[in-house]
Design a protein around this motif. Structure first.
Motif, short mmCIF file in Angstrom:
data_model
loop_
_atom_site.label_atom_id
_atom_site.label_comp_id
_atom_site.label_asym_id
_atom_site.label_seq_id
_atom_site.Cartn_x
_atom_site.Cartn_y
_atom_site.Cartn_z
N GLU A 1 10.07 18.76 45.36
CA GLU A 1 9.64 20.05 45.87
C GLU A 1 10.11 21.17 44.95
O GLU A 1 11.24 21.12 44.43
N LYS A 2 9.27 22.17 44.74
CA LYS A 2 9.64 23.32 43.93
C LYS A 2 10.84 24.03 44.57
O LYS A 2 10.88 24.24 45.79
N LEU A 3 11.81 24.41 43.74
CA LEU A 3 12.95 25.18 44.25
C LEU A 3 12.44 26.51 44.79
O LEU A 3 11.70 27.23 44.13
N SER A 4 12.85 26.83 46.01
CA SER A 4 12.42 28.07 46.65
C SER A 4 13.33 28.34 47.83
O SER A 4 14.18 27.50 48.19
N LYS A 5 13.15 29.50 48.43
CA LYS A 5 13.90 29.79 49.65
C LYS A 5 13.59 28.76 50.73
O LYS A 5 14.47 28.34 51.48
N GLN A 6 12.32 28.35 50.81
CA GLN A 6 11.90 27.39 51.83
C GLN A 6 12.56 26.02 51.64
O GLN A 6 12.76 25.29 52.61
N THR A 7 12.90 25.67 50.40
CA THR A 7 13.57 24.39 50.15
C THR A 7 15.07 24.57 49.97
O THR A 7 15.75 23.70 49.43
N HIS A 8 15.57 25.73 50.43
CA HIS A 8 17.01 26.02 50.48
C HIS A 8 17.65 26.00 49.10
O HIS A 8 18.75 25.46 48.91
N ALA A 9 16.97 26.58 48.12
CA ALA A 9 17.52 26.67 46.77
C ALA A 9 18.73 27.61 46.77
O ALA A 9 18.70 28.69 47.35
N ALA A 10 19.80 27.20 46.10
CA ALA A 10 21.01 28.00 46.04
C ALA A 10 20.86 29.13 45.03
O ALA A 10 20.16 28.99 44.02
N ALA A 11 21.53 30.23 45.31
CA ALA A 11 21.54 31.35 44.36
C ALA A 11 22.29 30.96 43.10
O ALA A 11 23.24 30.17 43.14
N VAL A 12 21.84 31.47 41.95
CA VAL A 12 22.55 31.20 40.70
C VAL A 12 23.91 31.90 40.74
O VAL A 12 24.07 32.96 41.34
N ASP A 13 24.87 31.29 40.07
CA ASP A 13 26.24 31.79 40.05
C ASP A 13 26.45 32.63 38.80
O ASP A 13 26.44 32.11 37.69
N LEU A 14 26.65 33.93 38.99
CA LEU A 14 26.85 34.82 37.84
C LEU A 14 28.06 34.43 37.01
O LEU A 14 28.08 34.63 35.79
N SER A 15 29.06 33.87 37.65
CA SER A 15 30.29 33.54 36.91
C SER A 15 30.06 32.41 35.91
O SER A 15 30.88 32.21 35.01
N ALA A 16 28.93 31.69 36.05
CA ALA A 16 28.64 30.61 35.11
C ALA A 16 28.24 31.13 33.73
O ALA A 16 28.29 30.40 32.74
N GLY A 17 27.81 32.39 33.65
CA GLY A 17 27.53 33.02 32.37
C GLY A 17 26.54 32.26 31.51
O GLY A 17 25.49 31.81 31.96
N SER A 18 26.90 32.08 30.25
CA SER A 18 26.00 31.45 29.28
C SER A 18 25.65 30.02 29.65
O SER A 18 24.58 29.52 29.28
N ALA A 19 26.52 29.34 30.39
CA ALA A 19 26.29 27.93 30.70
C ALA A 19 25.01 27.75 31.51
O ALA A 19 24.22 26.83 31.24
N VAL A 20 24.77 28.59 32.50
CA VAL A 20 23.57 28.43 33.32
C VAL A 20 22.32 28.89 32.56
O VAL A 20 21.24 28.33 32.73
N LEU A 21 22.47 29.90 31.70
CA LEU A 21 21.34 30.30 30.85
C LEU A 21 20.98 29.18 29.87
O LEU A 21 19.80 28.92 29.62
N ALA A 22 22.00 28.53 29.33
CA ALA A 22 21.76 27.40 28.42
C ALA A 22 21.08 26.26 29.16
O ALA A 22 20.20 25.58 28.61
N ALA A 23 21.46 26.04 30.42
CA ALA A 23 20.82 24.99 31.22
C ALA A 23 19.34 25.32 31.41
O ALA A 23 18.48 24.42 31.36
#
Length: 313
Positions: A248-270
């Motif tokens: 299922e596509k990540l969305s509010k309806q599928t309870h997708a978690a908010a991205v964590d700002l503290s992850a910084g470059s690591a989540v952008l790299a992902a």
């Protein structure tokens, strides 16, 4: 003295300056799937030396969550995204959507429809390309006696609308077979996404749309609407969407978690790895000020996988 007539490439007009956009719906916080779309659209714009604009697509007010738009903007800013100009908000532009609808009414390109969902289901045996029902054209030649308009629909042709997607390749769709005449003004008084996005892309001078592949099937409708309103058609590139383990596509309806700002470059790299780019560990673990220049220089849309959905695992 005679004047030479330019030939070949020199005679061709220069393409307009690149103007891209990211247009989240404020139905919840920014999740990883939305971040992927933001990263892809941002890097494509900056790699072309172009502008990147922001638009809050809150035209569907029943789905809008209070405070979500501000939270999305704070998240983007925290990750180092830098947008050009003011943020456009759809709910403040209803008069423009009304004007576009009136223009289509005067040209007899749209018509009032009295059909309920139950009535459409009773007369339409075909599923539409986006999971609904193909409209059978019940009200196309006028409302039956005693019926009142519930919505306004755009007439579509029995012909193929085709375009070359920069990622997904050749796309062809017969609008009549795939969706039928589609709604521009809903029964609840809300303007449809298809109308709002076309009006806004034209108003913002968008030349290149980079967004999730979940909107690929809507693109022929938007192209047909652009033609009806005598608006230019941007280029399109549809990124694969992020899915969960159930596909299922990540969305509010599928309870997708908010991205964590503290992850910084690591989540952008992902997000960039999801889009087919290898990111060195020193960039992934480094500061944001190092990530963006490297990512802009490394970006190649040719590396993006031409798939509908990918589970990052």
């Amino acid at each position: 003295m005679s004047t030479a007539t330019p030939t070949g490439d020199s005679a061709r007009p220069s393409p307009p300056p690149y103007r891209g956009r990211f247009a989240p719906s404020p139905s919840g916080p920014l999740h990883f799937g939305s971040l992927v779309a933001a990263v892809g659209s941002y890097l494509d714009a900056r790699a072309h030396g172009g502008q990147w604009l922001l638009r809050i697509e809150d035209v569907d007010q029943p789905r809008t969550v209070a405070g979500a738009a501000d939270e999305i903007l704070r998240t983007l800013e925290g990750f180092g995204f830098a947008w050009d100009g003011e943020v456009l908000v759809q709910s403040r532009r209803l008069d423009l959507y009304h004007a576009a609808l009136v223009r289509l009414q005067l040209a007899d390109e749209v018509y009032p429809c009295a059909c309920s969902r139950a009535e459409i289901a009773a007369h339409s045996p075909r599923r539409s390309i986006d999971g609904g029902l193909v409209y059978p054209g019940t009200c196309r030649e006028g409302l039956a006696g005693g019926r009142a308009a519930r919505a306004w629909r755009l007439r579509v042709p029995d012909q193929v609308i085709a375009f070359d997607d920069r990622i997904q390749g050749d796309v062809q769709q017969n609008l009549e077979a795939a969706v039928g005449d589609f709604i521009l003004l809903r029964a609840d008084g809300q303007y449809a996404y298809q109308l709002a996005v076309v009006v806004d892309d034209a108003a913002q001078g968008i030349t290149a749309v980079v967004r999730g592949v979940d909107l690929l099937d809507s693109t022929p409708r938007q192209i047909w609407l652009q033609q009806g309103l005598a608006l230019s058609t941007p280029t399109y590139a549809h990124l694969p969407v992020v899915t969960n383990d159930a596909g299922e596509k990540l969305s509010k309806q599928t309870h997708a978690a908010a991205v964590d700002l503290s992850a910084g470059s690591a989540v952008l790299a992902a997000a960039l790895r999801f889009l087919g780019h290898a990111v060195p560990q020193e960039i992934s673990a480094g500061p944001l000020r190092d990530f963006w220049p490297w990512a802009i220089a490394a970006w190649s849309i040719a590396r993006v996988p031409a798939r509908r959905g990918v589970c990052p695992g």
